[in-house]
Structure formats: C-alpha cells, structure tokens
Design a protein around this motif. Structure first.
Motif, PDB file in Angstrom:
ATOM      1  N   PHE A   1      -4.236  -2.326   1.869  1.00 57.34           N
ATOM      2  CA  PHE A   1      -4.803  -2.044   0.678  1.00 57.34           C
ATOM      3  C   PHE A   1      -4.071  -1.263  -0.066  1.00 57.34           C
ATOM      4  O   PHE A   1      -3.385  -1.387  -1.168  1.00 57.34           O
ATOM      5  N   GLU A   2      -3.847   0.232   0.396  1.00 57.99           N
ATOM      6  CA  GLU A   2      -3.285   1.233  -0.448  1.00 57.99           C
ATOM      7  C   GLU A   2      -1.625   0.972  -0.798  1.00 57.99           C
ATOM      8  O   GLU A   2      -1.352   1.004  -1.796  1.00 57.99           O
ATOM      9  N   ARG A   3      -0.900   0.685   0.074  1.00 63.04           N
ATOM     10  CA  ARG A   3       0.505  -0.004  -0.108  1.00 63.04           C
ATOM     11  C   ARG A   3       0.706  -1.226  -0.948  1.00 63.04           C
ATOM     12  O   ARG A   3       1.330  -0.980  -1.788  1.00 63.04           O
ATOM     13  N   ALA A   4      -0.222  -2.191  -0.867  1.00 66.03           N
ATOM     14  CA  ALA A   4      -0.099  -3.196  -1.708  1.00 66.03           C
ATOM     15  C   ALA A   4      -0.499  -3.063  -3.064  1.00 66.03           C
ATOM     16  O   ALA A   4       0.332  -3.171  -4.118  1.00 66.03           O
ATOM     17  N   LYS A   5      -1.320  -1.930  -3.235  1.00 70.69           N
ATOM     18  CA  LYS A   5      -1.898  -1.430  -4.602  1.00 70.69           C
ATOM     19  C   LYS A   5      -0.648  -0.423  -5.368  1.00 70.69           C
ATOM     20  O   LYS A   5      -0.351  -0.760  -6.319  1.00 70.69           O
ATOM     21  N   VAL A   6       0.016   0.145  -4.399  1.00 68.33           N
ATOM     22  CA  VAL A   6       1.125   1.164  -5.085  1.00 68.33           C
ATOM     23  C   VAL A   6       2.354  -0.174  -5.530  1.00 68.33           C
ATOM     24  O   VAL A   6       2.965   0.172  -6.385  1.00 68.33           O
ATOM     25  N   TRP A   7       2.385  -1.136  -4.737  1.00 65.73           N
ATOM     26  CA  TRP A   7       3.461  -2.032  -5.090  1.00 65.73           C
ATOM     27  C   TRP A   7       3.274  -3.070  -6.334  1.00 65.73           C
ATOM     28  O   TRP A   7       4.042  -3.095  -7.090  1.00 65.73           O
ATOM     29  N   GLY A   8       1.872  -3.215  -6.377  1.00 67.27           N
ATOM     30  CA  GLY A   8       1.583  -3.606  -7.660  1.00 67.27           C
ATOM     31  C   GLY A   8       1.828  -2.672  -8.810  1.00 67.27           C
ATOM     32  O   GLY A   8       2.525  -3.038 -10.070  1.00 67.27           O
ATOM     33  N   LEU A   9       1.527  -1.573  -8.833  1.00 60.80           N
ATOM     34  CA  LEU A   9       1.823  -0.559  -9.778  1.00 60.80           C
ATOM     35  C   LEU A   9       3.399  -0.311 -10.124  1.00 60.80           C
ATOM     36  O   LEU A   9       3.652  -0.517 -11.125  1.00 60.80           O
TER      37      LEU A   9
ATOM     38  N   HIS B   1      -0.654 -14.100  -3.782  1.00 61.73           N
ATOM     39  CA  HIS B   1      -0.952 -13.874  -2.178  1.00 61.73           C
ATOM     40  C   HIS B   1      -1.569 -12.540  -1.824  1.00 61.73           C
ATOM     41  O   HIS B   1      -1.037 -12.002  -0.967  1.00 61.73           O
ATOM     42  N   TRP B   2      -2.170 -12.118  -2.583  1.00 56.81           N
ATOM     43  CA  TRP B   2      -2.757 -10.643  -2.389  1.00 56.81           C
ATOM     44  C   TRP B   2      -3.292 -10.484  -1.101  1.00 56.81           C
ATOM     45  O   TRP B   2      -3.329  -9.423  -0.545  1.00 56.81           O
ATOM     46  N   ALA B   3      -4.338 -11.545  -0.621  1.00 55.48           N
ATOM     47  CA  ALA B   3      -5.073 -11.137   0.512  1.00 55.48           C
ATOM     48  C   ALA B   3      -4.104 -11.145   1.814  1.00 55.48           C
ATOM     49  O   ALA B   3      -4.386 -10.319   2.668  1.00 55.48           O
ATOM     50  N   ASP B   4      -3.106 -11.765   1.527  1.00 54.77           N
ATOM     51  CA  ASP B   4      -2.029 -11.680   2.902  1.00 54.77           C
ATOM     52  C   ASP B   4      -1.074 -10.457   2.635  1.00 54.77           C
ATOM     53  O   ASP B   4      -0.818  -9.715   3.581  1.00 54.77           O
ATOM     54  N   ALA B   5      -0.956 -10.154   1.460  1.00 51.11           N
ATOM     55  CA  ALA B   5      -0.172  -8.937   1.345  1.00 51.11           C
ATOM     56  C   ALA B   5      -1.040  -7.470   1.739  1.00 51.11           C
ATOM     57  O   ALA B   5      -0.351  -6.816   2.569  1.00 51.11           O
ATOM     58  N   VAL B   6      -2.341  -7.529   1.509  1.00 49.26           N
ATOM     59  CA  VAL B   6      -2.876  -6.554   2.156  1.00 49.26           C
ATOM     60  C   VAL B   6      -3.027  -6.492   3.510  1.00 49.26           C
ATOM     61  O   VAL B   6      -3.158  -5.557   4.223  1.00 49.26           O
ATOM     62  N   ARG B   7      -2.985  -7.812   4.242  1.00 44.27           N
ATOM     63  CA  ARG B   7      -3.218  -7.968   5.626  1.00 44.27           C
ATOM     64  C   ARG B   7      -1.722  -7.267   6.366  1.00 44.27           C
ATOM     65  O   ARG B   7      -1.917  -6.629   7.412  1.00 44.27           O
ATOM     66  N   GLN B   8      -0.639  -7.633   5.575  1.00 45.17           N
ATOM     67  CA  GLN B   8       0.512  -7.053   6.089  1.00 45.17           C
ATOM     68  C   GLN B   8       0.812  -5.545   5.912  1.00 45.17           C
ATOM     69  O   GLN B   8       1.196  -5.179   7.019  1.00 45.17           O
ATOM     70  N   VAL B   9       0.577  -4.878   4.885  1.00 42.91           N
ATOM     71  CA  VAL B   9       0.763  -3.544   4.667  1.00 42.91           C
ATOM     72  C   VAL B   9      -0.216  -2.675   4.258  1.00 42.91           C
ATOM     73  O   VAL B   9      -0.325  -1.521   4.084  1.00 42.91           O
TER      74      VAL B   9
ATOM     75  N   ASN C   1       8.474  -8.294   6.846  1.00 48.36           N
ATOM     76  CA  ASN C   1       9.196  -9.355   5.858  1.00 48.36           C
ATOM     77  C   ASN C   1       8.526 -10.363   5.216  1.00 48.36           C
ATOM     78  O   ASN C   1       8.516 -10.762   4.095  1.00 48.36           O
ATOM     79  N   GLU C   2       7.219 -10.513   6.005  1.00 46.40           N
ATOM     80  CA  GLU C   2       6.160 -11.197   5.463  1.00 46.40           C
ATOM     81  C   GLU C   2       5.739 -10.620   3.867  1.00 46.40           C
ATOM     82  O   GLU C   2       5.266 -11.395   3.042  1.00 46.40           O
TER      83      GLU C   2
END
Length: 434
Positions: free
Chosen positions: A383-391, A373-381, A156-157
């Motif tokens: 690096f790869e998944r955060a990168k996928v979601w940005g794309l 909020h990139w640093a927290d997004a990477v902590r939550q899910v 959720n975060e």
C-alpha cells in the motif's frame, strides 16, 4: 495540546495561512482551521504529523506524514491525487511566513510535550549521504546498478498495471488529446525510428531500453537492435517478448552498463528516458561515449526530461522526495546545457523539440491506469509504495503543466568531416512525419 505553552493544530495552521484561505483543516485534537464549506478538507489524524513536519519542514516531512496516513484529504484517490495537488497549488497565494516569535512559540508548544522521533516509511530509501558513506559514489557503475534496481526491480506486473500493454515508460506523443495511450506510445516509437532513419539490416543500440518496446519495434522493421539495461527484471521481460515475437535473430536485450558495450559502429543510437539516471556532471562523457559507439554519419536520438531553467547555484534539478523514494541520484539539466554537451562531444545537432504537454497527458493516463488496477498494484508492491507512486506521477503531471520541467528530443549526427555535396549525408529539411 492545551497547557500554558500549548497551541492547537488549528492555531498552528493559522500561522502559515491567511484567515480567508479556502481550505478546511480538521485535527486530531478537535481543533479546526477554515470554513466547513471549503472544497478541500485536510485531516491531521495524528500528532505524529506535527513531529514529522518539525523534523523535516520540507517535502520529506509532508510526504512521510502523507504516506503513513498522519495527514489525509477527504475524497482523495491515492492512485491519482492530481485534483488534490492542483487544488493545493491554487492556495499558494494564501501562504505566509510566520514571524520569528510565532515560530518560536510553535516549536516551544510542540516540545513542551517532549520530543518523539517520527517514523520513516518502509518505502523510503537511504539519503545521498548514507549511500556515499556505504561507498556508493553517485553514478559509479556499482551505484548506478543499485539505484536502477531500487527503481525498476520491484515488480514487472506493477509497472504493467499503469503502463499498459506497451510497457513503455517514457513520454508518449499524441496527435490530439483523444488519442489512446497505446496509440500515442506507438506513435512515439515510430517518430524516433523515423528520425533515426534506419533501414532493414542496419544496427541500433538502445541505451536504457526498459522492457524492450523500442527494441521489438525496431526489429519488426528488420533493424538489428541491441538493448542494454541495468535491471534484471526488465531484461527478462524484454527477452521473453522478443522470443514470443520470433525476433531472436534481430533483437537482444542485455543486463549491461552502456560503458561496457563491446560493439561499436552502430548506425543509430537512441537514449529514451535514460539521461535522468546519468548525472548532469557526466553528460559530456556520456555523449562522448555515444560518439565513439556510432559510425560516421550515424545518428543519435536523445529523449529526456529537462528542467525549464538552470538552478542559480548550479545544483542539479533533483529534490529530496525523488532522491529518497523514486530516482536515487537522478538529476536533470536544462535543454541549452544538454545541447551544448552534445555539440561539444562532436555531433551536429540537427533538430530538437519540446514535448512537455505530451508528458503531462501521458502521466494522466498512467494515473488513470493505476487507479483502475489499484488492488493489484497494492498486491504487487504494498500500500505505501503504491501510494508513493500515485503521488509521484500526479505531482509530475502538475509540474509538466506548470512548466517546471519539460521533455526534449535531440537529434544529432556524427559527421565524417568529408562533406557530402550530393545530399547523401542527410536531407536538407526534416525527413520524418511529425
């Protein structure tokens, strides 16, 4: 790659792009393509990228190479790669198809080094065939539960990092481009409730209710609101929100399939960003279920992403990237087909509108939030998944701008077949503030 059969990466790129393409490619083998002065600089950092693209010469090969870092772009923001995607799209007129002889030379050059099975990012889900092999027939209740969980039950975060305080994961409605995301999301919820025209004490069913923003907003108006979702994390967040606001007597969110809702005779039903998970082949039965759940003269507001044109072979509007990484079993229908299904279920369709530009704006805000909020997004899910979601979000913004996809709101009324000459059915003209 420098033997008799070999070809440099720069030479491979030159088979697919015209010589005057304003793009610079620097490769791991020391070769290059394009001018150093080009605005876009792509780096092929590993031979793994070549094997990815040979194994999957489509978006899956490109996405895998990008997610794993085998292809990169100078200056790219992984949270918001929209400027890069827009720049790459502008190069479409330079793309050319290699001859059969050149294609064979390329394959031979790669295979002269032996075959290497390329890696698969950990964030990639199973193919549609693999899911069916496990017994997950598309859009069965079990399959829907698993695919919804794949998309929503991450953190959720993480969603809060880009959605913001509203936790509203659907297209906002902007009065102008300067409007804030929060105000535009509140405006969207207001618009839907105004279209439904529900009064205090009347009953609303929100199908695919997400984190509960519509349920909470309706309850604040005194409307008795029930939300259903297949995501346990969403339901926990929503019910905690309801408790914080002291709305337990008016609002509830359940983990429940819409086909299992025992109540009926609702005054209004909203389906906001839910139909993307239903499956085009199930649209008719979906709207027939909505018709059954509503009382006579009840209203349905359906808000969903659509494709701009029906696909010529009748296949649903879904690509492999979305199916593997974002929305398993998701597909999209064209607006004319959707309206026909609503009509054939027995409804009177009284209004529809296309909010395409609004979703592009919404996605730009989400990408900006993800970047902040990139640093927290990477902590939550990770690096790869955060990168996928940005794309994913940046590509969707571009697709809305290019009119490849749209988003429509359909307002429909369940007639009672009696007729109301006194005008009490619904007003002669739209009754809501646009």
């Amino acid at each position: 790659m420098a033997n008799g059969k070999s070809m440099t990466v720069g030479e491979m790129v030159a088979l697919f792009l015209a010589p005057d393409t304003p793009l610079r490619v620097d490769a791991f083998d020391g070769s290059h393509f394009g001018p150093q002065t080009a605005r876009l600089h792509v780096r092929v950092t590993s031979s793994r990228a070549i094997y990815q693209l040979l194994a999957h010469p489509n978006e899956i090969g490109v996405v895998r190479a990008y997610v794993l870092g085998d292809i990169d772009v100078d200056g790219i923001s992984y949270a918001n790669p929209y400027p890069v995607l827009r720049g790459l799209f502008s190069l479409a007129r330079y793309v050319r198809r290699p001859s059969a002889v050149d294609a064979a030379r390329l394959v031979a050059a790669v295979l002269s080094h032996g075959w290497r099975t390329p890696d698969v990012p950990q964030t990639e889900g199973p193919s549609k065939f693999a899911r069916i092999k496990r017994g997950l027939l598309p859009h069965s209740e079990r399959a829907d539960s698993e695919t919804v969980s794949f998309h929503y039950d991450m953190s959720n975060e993480f969603y809060a990092d880009f959605l913001g305080p509203s936790m509203t994961y659907t297209c906002a409605v902007f009065e102008d481009e300067s409007m804030s995301l929060e105000d535009a999301q509140a405006n969207k919820l207001r618009l839907i409730l105004d279209k439904l025209g529900l009064k205090p004490g009347e009953r609303l069913l929100d199908i695919g209710c997400g984190w509960g923003s519509m349920v909470v907003t309706a309850a604040r108006r005194g409307i008795r609101a029930l939300g259903v979702t297949l995501s346990k994390e969403q339901a926990e967040w929503a019910n905690e929100w309801i408790r914080r606001e002291g709305l337990q007597d008016l609002a509830e969110v359940r983990v429940q399939d819409y086909r299992e809702v025992p109540e009926h005779d609702f005054d209004g039903i909203c389906s906001i960003g839910m139909m993307e998970h239903v499956g085009v082949k199930n649209y008719q039965s979906y709207f027939e279920e909505m018709f059954r759940l509503l009382k006579p003269m009840g209203r349905l507001l359906n808000h969903q992403i659509t494709i701009s044109h029906d696909k010529p072979d009748g296949r649903p509007g879904q690509d492999e990237f979305l199916d593997r990484y974002i929305f398993p079993d998701g597909d999209l229908g064209a607006p004319g087909f959707i309206e026909s299904c609503i009509h054939d279920a027995g409804f009177n369709v009284v209004h529809q509108e296309n909010l395409r530009q609004h979703y592009a704006l919404t996605l730009h805000h989400w990408c900006e939030n993800l970047d902040a909020h990139w640093a927290d997004a990477v902590r939550q899910v990770g690096f790869e998944r955060a990168k996928v979601w940005g794309l994913y979000m940046a590509a969707c913004a571009l697709n809305f701008e290019l009119d490849g996809i749209q988003i429509h709101q359909f307002l429909a009324v369940k007639p009672d077949r009696v007729g109301h000459p006194d005008g009490k059915w619904y007003p002669l003209r739209p009754w809501w503030r646009a």
